[in-house]
Design an enzyme around this catalytic site. Sequence first.
Site, PDB file in Angstrom:
ATOM      1  N   GLY A 165      55.033  -1.361 -47.081  1.00 31.79           N
ATOM      2  CA  GLY A 165      55.032  -2.644 -46.396  1.00 31.79           C
ATOM      3  C   GLY A 165      53.878  -3.468 -46.931  1.00 31.79           C
ATOM      4  CB  SER A 166      52.549  -6.758 -45.970  1.00 33.33           C
ATOM      5  OG  SER A 166      52.412  -6.459 -44.583  1.00 33.33           O
ATOM      6  CD  GLU A 188      51.759   0.234 -46.010  1.00 33.71           C
ATOM      7  OE1 GLU A 188      50.998   0.424 -45.040  1.00 33.71           O
ATOM      8  OE2 GLU A 188      52.703  -0.573 -45.968  1.00 33.71           O
ATOM      9  CD  GLU A 232      59.827   3.678 -43.081  1.00 31.31           C
ATOM     10  OE1 GLU A 232      59.313   2.550 -43.251  1.00 31.31           O
ATOM     11  OE2 GLU A 232      60.966   3.839 -42.577  1.00 31.31           O
ATOM     12  CG  HIS A 243      54.515  -0.831 -43.197  1.00 35.13           C
ATOM     13  ND1 HIS A 243      53.347  -1.478 -43.500  1.00 35.13           N
ATOM     14  CD2 HIS A 243      55.223  -1.685 -42.414  1.00 35.13           C
ATOM     15  CE1 HIS A 243      53.341  -2.668 -42.937  1.00 35.13           C
ATOM     16  NE2 HIS A 243      54.479  -2.815 -42.257  1.00 35.13           N
ATOM     17  CG  HIS A 302      67.208  27.696 -31.346  1.00 35.44           C
ATOM     18  ND1 HIS A 302      68.346  27.421 -32.074  1.00 35.44           N
ATOM     19  CD2 HIS A 302      67.030  26.616 -30.544  1.00 35.44           C
ATOM     20  CE1 HIS A 302      68.826  26.256 -31.743  1.00 35.44           C
ATOM     21  NE2 HIS A 302      68.060  25.731 -30.799  1.00 35.44           N
ATOM     22  N   GLY A 327      64.553  22.495 -37.715  1.00 38.95           N
ATOM     23  CA  GLY A 327      65.890  22.224 -37.212  1.00 38.95           C
ATOM     24  C   GLY A 327      66.209  20.752 -37.073  1.00 38.95           C
TER      25      GLY A 327
END
Length: 526
Positions: free
Chosen positions: A25-26, A28, A47, A70, A280, A400
């Site tokens: 984004g800006s 970065e 992402e 970002h 689990h 998972g």
Amino acid sequence: MPSVRRITHEFLERRGLTTVFGNPGSNELPFLADLPDGFRYVLGLHEGAVVGMADGYAQATGRPVLVNLHAASGSGNAMGALTNAVAARTPLVVVAGQQVRPAIGPEANLSNVDAPSLMKPLVGWAAEPACAQDVPRALAQAVFEAELQRRPTYLSVPYDDWAVDAGDNASAVLDRQVQRAAVPGGEQARLLTEAVAAARRPVLVLGGDIDTAGLFDDAVRLAERLGGPVWAAPSLFRLPFPNRHPQFRGVLPAGIEPVSRAFEGHDLVLVLGAPVFRYHEYLPGRYLPEGTRLIQVTEDASAAARAPMGEALVADPGAVIDLLLKALGGPGTPTGEYRPVPAPLTAEGPRLHPEEVFAALRDELPGDTAYVVESTSTNSSWWRQMDLRRPGSYYFPAAGGLGFGLPGAVGVAMAQPDRPVVGVIGDGSANYGITALWTAAQQRLPLTVVLLRNGTYGALRWFGDLLGVPDAPGTDIPGLDFTRIAEGYGVAAQHVDGVEELRAVLSRSPDGPRLVQVDTALTTPS
């Protein structure tokens, strides 16, 4: 005087962190300015896919990888994928942009308020430097923490920091080395070897960390020397042992009572490179049978500390395997021949049984193929048909969380360009990381994606039956054609109708990414 950005780039270059996975984004952009020629920026369109690709790449290379996200929005989008990296103990170094320092307090747009707290408790370490000149040191700490803990770390950097003069002492970080040795001491070694040597019926439990650390073949030697059964730890994300070896009993069921039942009749359970245990389904019972002793060896101090039973030794499993092999004497032999693969089950009607698909993969692809699997409802079919005998053959979402499979396959293919890589992906899973197909196309990866389409969330349906909720809404996903989706991202795709057509397609080596869609019958994980 060099800038913070220049010192940081040089540090990353010296540490080999020159492949950067990101979606900028800006905030970065100032970090990405003037990247040295040897750097490679791998763009992901979401992402979650970025972190999944970096996770696969880091696991396949065994080295830390830099991820560029970002601010709060990008970091938040990545958190679901980050859970898999945490459970796989993947050393990701996440660097996120922050608003300029004067704008953070007033909470200007794109500021990340209390940035380190956002990523906790997922990451092993998180920070935002108190001043610009501390950025290179803080980034070095993020890298070293990721290496030492084998867990993702997070650093938030205000974007006005990058152009600041780094200061007289900044270059001291460039040559830093941080290492750890974890070999059992004399008394620890004696007690461990005595316990193993005295066991009449030992059982070996191996975790994904064994494959991660390159100990696959060493584990086979130890198992053959001990001569007893070998299990893979429950919730397996990497295969630590050949799955058709005569001593291999499979993956432990992820419930307390069935795990305890598997250990009946054994006086010692030696767990290497795994937590004790990642259950689990809640199936209560005794943790261990009466008279059974458990010893866990792991580098993960947190896993050792939180285990509810047994003894733990925080040490390098590789060093322990070497120690035991020397103490136990000459080479052992496997107890019998490798188990044959049964004939695949077939399905009624036009759909293929998943076992037919996996048999085709096994027969048509090279023996060193690396598989990234995210088709949870076909788990039992997978293990019935596959014959995996080499390290790094199997990757699975460690926590998972869906969305690892497609991006993870892209990352593994990038890390190992000379090895065949196949993503085995269910239609329910594919949508979580579908944008990774675009990156595969842009990178021209020779990646094969086998898309199993059964029109439902199969594992969820199975769990609904277990929990007494067979009529839960939201389990069907009709109307998806992944061949058209893949082509839209620039990936060649085709739908196959039968086993022979599938085998013919798989027998041809790809020169770029391809997606093969197969309609399959609904099966259950076990």
